[in-house]
Design a protein around this motif. Sequence first.
Motif, PDB file in Angstrom:
ATOM      1  N   GLU A 103       0.834  -1.201   0.000  1.00 50.46           N
ATOM      2  CA  GLU A 103       0.000   0.000   0.000  1.00 50.46           C
ATOM      3  C   GLU A 103       0.873   1.257   0.000  1.00 50.46           C
ATOM      4  OE1 GLU A 103      -3.428   2.506   0.170  1.00 50.46           O
ATOM      5  OE2 GLU A 103      -2.917   0.537  -0.650  1.00 50.46           O
ATOM      6  N   HIS A 104       1.957   1.240   0.758  1.00 55.25           N
ATOM      7  CA  HIS A 104       2.888   2.374   0.735  1.00 55.25           C
ATOM      8  C   HIS A 104       3.391   2.628  -0.681  1.00 55.25           C
ATOM      9  CE1 HIS A 104       3.996   1.454   5.206  1.00 55.25           C
ATOM     10  NE2 HIS A 104       2.893   2.160   5.107  1.00 55.25           N
ATOM     11  N   LEU A 105       3.804   1.571  -1.356  1.00 57.53           N
ATOM     12  CA  LEU A 105       4.338   1.722  -2.713  1.00 57.53           C
ATOM     13  C   LEU A 105       3.273   2.244  -3.662  1.00 57.53           C
ATOM     14  CD1 LEU A 105       6.492  -1.526  -2.907  1.00 57.53           C
ATOM     15  CD2 LEU A 105       7.345   0.819  -2.811  1.00 57.53           C
ATOM     16  N   ARG A 106       2.036   1.811  -3.470  1.00 54.71           N
ATOM     17  CA  ARG A 106       0.944   2.305  -4.317  1.00 54.71           C
ATOM     18  C   ARG A 106       0.753   3.807  -4.120  1.00 54.71           C
ATOM     19  NH1 ARG A 106      -4.137   3.832  -4.432  1.00 54.71           N
ATOM     20  NH2 ARG A 106      -4.323   3.789  -2.150  1.00 54.71           N
ATOM     21  N   LEU A 107       0.784   4.253  -2.861  1.00 54.38           N
ATOM     22  CA  LEU A 107       0.603   5.674  -2.569  1.00 54.38           C
ATOM     23  C   LEU A 107       1.764   6.520  -3.086  1.00 54.38           C
ATOM     24  CD1 LEU A 107      -0.702   5.371   1.104  1.00 54.38           C
ATOM     25  CD2 LEU A 107      -2.038   6.167  -0.862  1.00 54.38           C
ATOM     26  N   LEU A 108       2.970   5.986  -3.001  1.00 57.22           N
ATOM     27  CA  LEU A 108       4.159   6.761  -3.338  1.00 57.22           C
ATOM     28  C   LEU A 108       4.476   6.782  -4.822  1.00 57.22           C
ATOM     29  CD1 LEU A 108       6.522   5.533  -0.462  1.00 57.22           C
ATOM     30  CD2 LEU A 108       5.265   7.689  -0.558  1.00 57.22           C
ATOM     31  N   LYS A 109       4.046   5.785  -5.564  1.00 59.83           N
ATOM     32  CA  LYS A 109       4.456   5.617  -6.956  1.00 59.83           C
ATOM     33  C   LYS A 109       4.243   6.895  -7.769  1.00 59.83           C
ATOM     34  CE  LYS A 109       3.697   2.745 -11.061  1.00 59.83           C
ATOM     35  NZ  LYS A 109       5.132   2.616 -11.357  1.00 59.83           N
ATOM     36  N   ASP A 110       5.337   7.402  -8.321  1.00 63.34           N
ATOM     37  CA  ASP A 110       5.342   8.594  -9.191  1.00 63.34           C
ATOM     38  C   ASP A 110       4.851   9.861  -8.493  1.00 63.34           C
ATOM     39  OD1 ASP A 110       6.248   7.014 -11.354  1.00 63.34           O
ATOM     40  OD2 ASP A 110       4.180   6.492 -11.895  1.00 63.34           O
ATOM     41  N   ASN A 111       4.733   9.835  -7.166  1.00 62.21           N
ATOM     42  CA  ASN A 111       4.212  10.994  -6.444  1.00 62.21           C
ATOM     43  C   ASN A 111       5.252  11.730  -5.613  1.00 62.21           C
ATOM     44  OD1 ASN A 111       1.490  10.967  -7.252  1.00 62.21           O
ATOM     45  ND2 ASN A 111       1.007   9.340  -5.794  1.00 62.21           N
ATOM     46  N   VAL A 112       6.420  11.121  -5.372  1.00 61.35           N
ATOM     47  CA  VAL A 112       7.396  11.745  -4.474  1.00 61.35           C
ATOM     48  C   VAL A 112       8.810  11.604  -5.029  1.00 61.35           C
ATOM     49  CG1 VAL A 112       5.975  11.373  -2.429  1.00 61.35           C
ATOM     50  CG2 VAL A 112       7.699   9.673  -3.047  1.00 61.35           C
ATOM     51  N   ASP A 113       9.662  12.542  -4.582  1.00 63.15           N
ATOM     52  CA  ASP A 113      11.085  12.518  -4.931  1.00 63.15           C
ATOM     53  C   ASP A 113      11.945  11.998  -3.793  1.00 63.15           C
ATOM     54  OD1 ASP A 113      10.848  13.851  -7.571  1.00 63.15           O
ATOM     55  OD2 ASP A 113      10.107  15.511  -6.362  1.00 63.15           O
ATOM     56  N   PRO A 168      14.233  -4.657   3.007  1.00 64.90           N
ATOM     57  CA  PRO A 168      15.114  -4.403   1.865  1.00 64.90           C
ATOM     58  C   PRO A 168      14.349  -4.321   0.546  1.00 64.90           C
ATOM     59  CG  PRO A 168      16.107  -6.021   3.323  1.00 64.90           C
ATOM     60  CD  PRO A 168      14.705  -5.791   3.820  1.00 64.90           C
ATOM     61  N   SER A 169      13.295  -5.122   0.419  1.00 62.36           N
ATOM     62  CA  SER A 169      12.490  -5.099  -0.800  1.00 62.36           C
ATOM     63  C   SER A 169      11.826  -3.745  -0.993  1.00 62.36           C
ATOM     64  CB  SER A 169      11.421  -6.199  -0.747  1.00 62.36           C
ATOM     65  OG  SER A 169      10.545  -6.107  -1.849  1.00 62.36           O
ATOM     66  N   PHE A 170      11.274  -3.177   0.087  1.00 66.00           N
ATOM     67  CA  PHE A 170      10.628  -1.868  -0.013  1.00 66.00           C
ATOM     68  C   PHE A 170      11.645  -0.793  -0.368  1.00 66.00           C
ATOM     69  CE2 PHE A 170       9.546   2.224   1.856  1.00 66.00           C
ATOM     70  CZ  PHE A 170       8.287   2.442   1.328  1.00 66.00           C
ATOM     71  N   ILE A 171      12.799  -0.817   0.280  1.00 63.71           N
ATOM     72  CA  ILE A 171      13.828   0.190   0.022  1.00 63.71           C
ATOM     73  C   ILE A 171      14.255   0.155  -1.438  1.00 63.71           C
ATOM     74  CG2 ILE A 171      16.198   0.870   0.575  1.00 63.71           C
ATOM     75  CD1 ILE A 171      15.658  -0.245   3.426  1.00 63.71           C
ATOM     76  N   GLU A 172      14.358  -1.042  -1.990  1.00 56.73           N
ATOM     77  CA  GLU A 172      14.735  -1.166  -3.398  1.00 56.73           C
ATOM     78  C   GLU A 172      13.624  -0.681  -4.320  1.00 56.73           C
ATOM     79  OE1 GLU A 172      16.007  -4.617  -6.659  1.00 56.73           O
ATOM     80  OE2 GLU A 172      15.514  -5.180  -4.594  1.00 56.73           O
ATOM     81  N   LYS A 173      12.392  -1.069  -4.027  1.00 57.17           N
ATOM     82  CA  LYS A 173      11.285  -0.766  -4.928  1.00 57.17           C
ATOM     83  C   LYS A 173      10.846   0.694  -4.878  1.00 57.17           C
ATOM     84  CE  LYS A 173       9.291  -5.433  -4.913  1.00 57.17           C
ATOM     85  NZ  LYS A 173       8.142  -6.272  -4.462  1.00 57.17           N
ATOM     86  N   VAL A 174      11.004   1.362  -3.741  1.00 56.36           N
ATOM     87  CA  VAL A 174      10.506   2.735  -3.647  1.00 56.36           C
ATOM     88  C   VAL A 174      11.286   3.650  -4.589  1.00 56.36           C
ATOM     89  CG1 VAL A 174      11.979   3.522  -1.734  1.00 56.36           C
ATOM     90  CG2 VAL A 174       9.677   4.472  -2.015  1.00 56.36           C
ATOM     91  N   GLY A 175      12.559   3.374  -4.801  1.00 53.45           N
ATOM     92  CA  GLY A 175      13.309   4.051  -5.859  1.00 53.45           C
ATOM     93  C   GLY A 175      13.652   5.500  -5.625  1.00 53.45           C
TER      94      GLY A 175
END
Length: 297
Positions: A168-178, A191-198
Amino acid sequence: MSANSSSTSTKAVGECASLILQGRDRPGIVAAVADVLAKHNGNIVSLDQYSDDPEGGHFFQRTIVQLEGLKARLPELEADLTTALSEGFDITFTLRDLSQPKRVAIFASKSDHCLLDLLWRHSHGELPVSIAMVISNHPDLAREVQRFGIPYFFVPSQGPDKSEAEAEHLRLLKDNVDFVVLARYMQILSPSFIEKVGVPIINIHHSFLPAFIGAGPYAKAKERGVKLIGATAHYVTEDLDEGPIIEQDVARVNHSDSAADMQRRGANVERNVLSRAVYWHAEDRVLRNGNHTVVFP
């Protein structure tokens, strides 16, 4: 800090871009960049540079350039810089229009001192960011945050399996934050979240790392009889609390201070350290080099 820098404030000089360079040091880098900026009639408002070894070490430079008609002219300026710096230089660079503030998401739990400090500074024009949202694993701070007109998302995160919450965090953040700021968010990111959040993640830690890690740091500090308490803002990596350090500060305490006194004074240090780190990151003042940082405050 007040979140204002001792250097020229980029928010006061009109159409400005930040030019960040990193790479192998050698003669001619500054001259090559200055020639390109002069060709475009760009005015250098401020310039900071550092080399860890002038004989082929690592070179860092932050330049703020003012250029009339900046938005339209950035692509051509970037192309000319690419050409100039490809001719015998081992340098990478980024060029960013400072009129477009970086978008940030703030993660928090129940402690509100760091979160509300950032929101207050932002509302008073002290943080050059756009706060896209606040995300929390508790609903407690929703009303406080909404008073600032910031969207608040309650995403429960309990137990060892955080995969549903992180999805859900990744869904909210995707293309919305720097970038993301952990304002005393009391959950460990996988580690998976840290990698995917980008995007970069900044955390505030309630000590000079790595001392007194874990729960109850001020009680541990009291038991140990410390004379200084501090806080550390750092980038998050897969190694818990081992990421590159952006800023640290301390407050002096003595035998008469209770654990509650230390916690109250430590909260103030945390607020100041985190706000400085966020401000410097937002203005491209922090250059990462492996597990180290060069900071041009």
